[in-house]
Design a protein around this motif. Structure first.
Motif, mmCIF file in Angstrom:
data_model
loop_
_atom_site.group_PDB
_atom_site.id
_atom_site.type_symbol
_atom_site.label_atom_id
_atom_site.label_comp_id
_atom_site.label_asym_id
_atom_site.label_seq_id
_atom_site.Cartn_x
_atom_site.Cartn_y
_atom_site.Cartn_z
ATOM 1 N N SER A 1 -4.271 -10.471 14.581
ATOM 2 C CA SER A 1 -3.978 -9.082 14.224
ATOM 3 C C SER A 1 -2.717 -9.024 13.371
ATOM 4 O O SER A 1 -1.721 -9.692 13.661
ATOM 5 N N THR A 2 -2.787 -8.194 12.318
ATOM 6 C CA THR A 2 -1.632 -8.001 11.439
ATOM 7 C C THR A 2 -0.940 -6.666 11.683
ATOM 8 O O THR A 2 0.102 -6.408 11.098
ATOM 9 N N GLY A 3 -1.530 -5.813 12.522
ATOM 10 C CA GLY A 3 -1.049 -4.449 12.669
ATOM 11 C C GLY A 3 -1.880 -3.485 11.853
ATOM 12 O O GLY A 3 -1.851 -2.277 12.074
ATOM 13 N N ILE A 4 -2.658 -4.015 10.903
ATOM 14 C CA ILE A 4 -3.576 -3.222 10.084
ATOM 15 C C ILE A 4 -4.993 -3.754 10.210
ATOM 16 O O ILE A 4 -5.949 -2.993 10.311
ATOM 17 N N VAL A 5 -5.119 -5.082 10.214
ATOM 18 C CA VAL A 5 -6.424 -5.749 10.224
ATOM 19 C C VAL A 5 -6.544 -6.637 11.455
ATOM 20 O O VAL A 5 -5.579 -7.307 11.839
ATOM 21 N N LEU B 1 1.514 -5.669 7.355
ATOM 22 C CA LEU B 1 2.047 -4.321 7.531
ATOM 23 C C LEU B 1 3.169 -4.045 6.536
ATOM 24 O O LEU B 1 3.347 -2.915 6.084
ATOM 25 N N PHE C 1 1.088 -3.209 3.147
ATOM 26 C CA PHE C 1 0.035 -2.203 3.171
ATOM 27 C C PHE C 1 0.245 -1.125 4.229
ATOM 28 O O PHE C 1 -0.578 -0.224 4.370
ATOM 29 N N GLY C 2 1.336 -1.198 4.972
ATOM 30 C CA GLY C 2 1.619 -0.186 5.973
ATOM 31 C C GLY C 2 2.179 1.074 5.347
ATOM 32 O O GLY C 2 2.426 1.145 4.136
#
Length: 242
Positions: free
Chosen positions: A152-156, A182, A185-186
């Motif tokens: 997990s990246t925090g987005i994906v 993140l 792209f966060g």
């Protein structure tokens, strides 16, 4: 008779000593070959053999990130997005990125250590990536889910089922999504308002807006009342003169 026996014993001793010398001076046992370093391996060739990584390989070459990944001294773990993963991105995503962000994105898909599949299941989060540098951001989290590992990246969120290449110090896992960090792209944090210059007085909205409006209303009220009073006085004098 004794002399004959003595000669036989001497000959036997000589043969034993000669055999011992030949054993001692024989070829030494072959040393175990040293494990190759990541710099001695061709990462591009490894990725090409894995297949379905053409877009990822092309980006590594165009940004020259492949040379940095090649020189990781502690080994390297690559999370390589498939061609389908890049095709699933929103159109124009890569073209809209600056060269710096594009390099960070590719470095984000590599961990600066050799992680077996079992180690990814129990690793302490967050895990530093090549994009992190020394203790910086751009980390990711790994979680064991059954026989798979979720990253997990925090987005994906993406699933990892096993390596497509594993020979220490390099291991390659294929992922079905591009791992969007993140930090790039966060949601963007709005920039802070600039501090006022020294010596320039600050005017609050109340003193500049509502206060001035109130003052203007009062002025108009006084003026209108004064006009009305003057007209009343004139009317009284006019009637009295009749």
């Amino acid at each position: 008779m004794a002399s004959v026996v003595l000669r036989i014993l001497c000959a036997a001793c000589f043969l034993f000593m000669a055999d011992g010398v030949s054993l001692a001076t024989g070829p030494a046992a072959a040393a175990a070959p040293a494990a190759p370093s990541s710099g001695s391996l061709n990462l591009t060739a490894i990725l090409e053999k894995a297949g379905d990584l053409n877009t990822y390989i092309s980006l590594l070459k165009s940004t020259q990130v492949d040379s940095r990944l090649q020189n990781q001294q502690q080994g390297i773990t690559i999370l390589a997005p498939s061609d389908a993963a890049f095709a699933a991105l929103k159109p124009g995503t890569l073209n809209a990125m600056s060269d710096r962000d594009k390099m960070a994105l590719l470095q984000y898909h590599a961990l600066p250590s050799y992680y077996t599949f079992g180690q990814l299941q129990t690793v302490t989060n967050p895990v530093r990536t090549v994009a992190s540098g020394n203790g910086g951001p751009f980390g990711m989290n790994f979680t064991a889910i059954g026989n798979n590992v979720n990253v997990s990246t925090g987005i994906v969120n993406a699933a990892i089922s096993g390596p497509v290449y594993s020979q220490k110090p390099v291991v390659v896992y294929q992922v079905d999504k591009v791992l969007l960090p993140l930090e790039i792209f966060g949601p963007k944090v709005p920039a802070a308002a600039p501090a006022p210059e020294a010596g320039v007085p600050t005017v609050s909205p109340s003193s500049d807006g509502s206060a001035s409006a109130t003052s203007d209303c009062r002025s108009r009220f006084v003026f209108s009342n004064g006009v009305a009073l003057a007209m009343a006085v004139l009317s009284v004098r006019f009637v009295a003169s009749l």
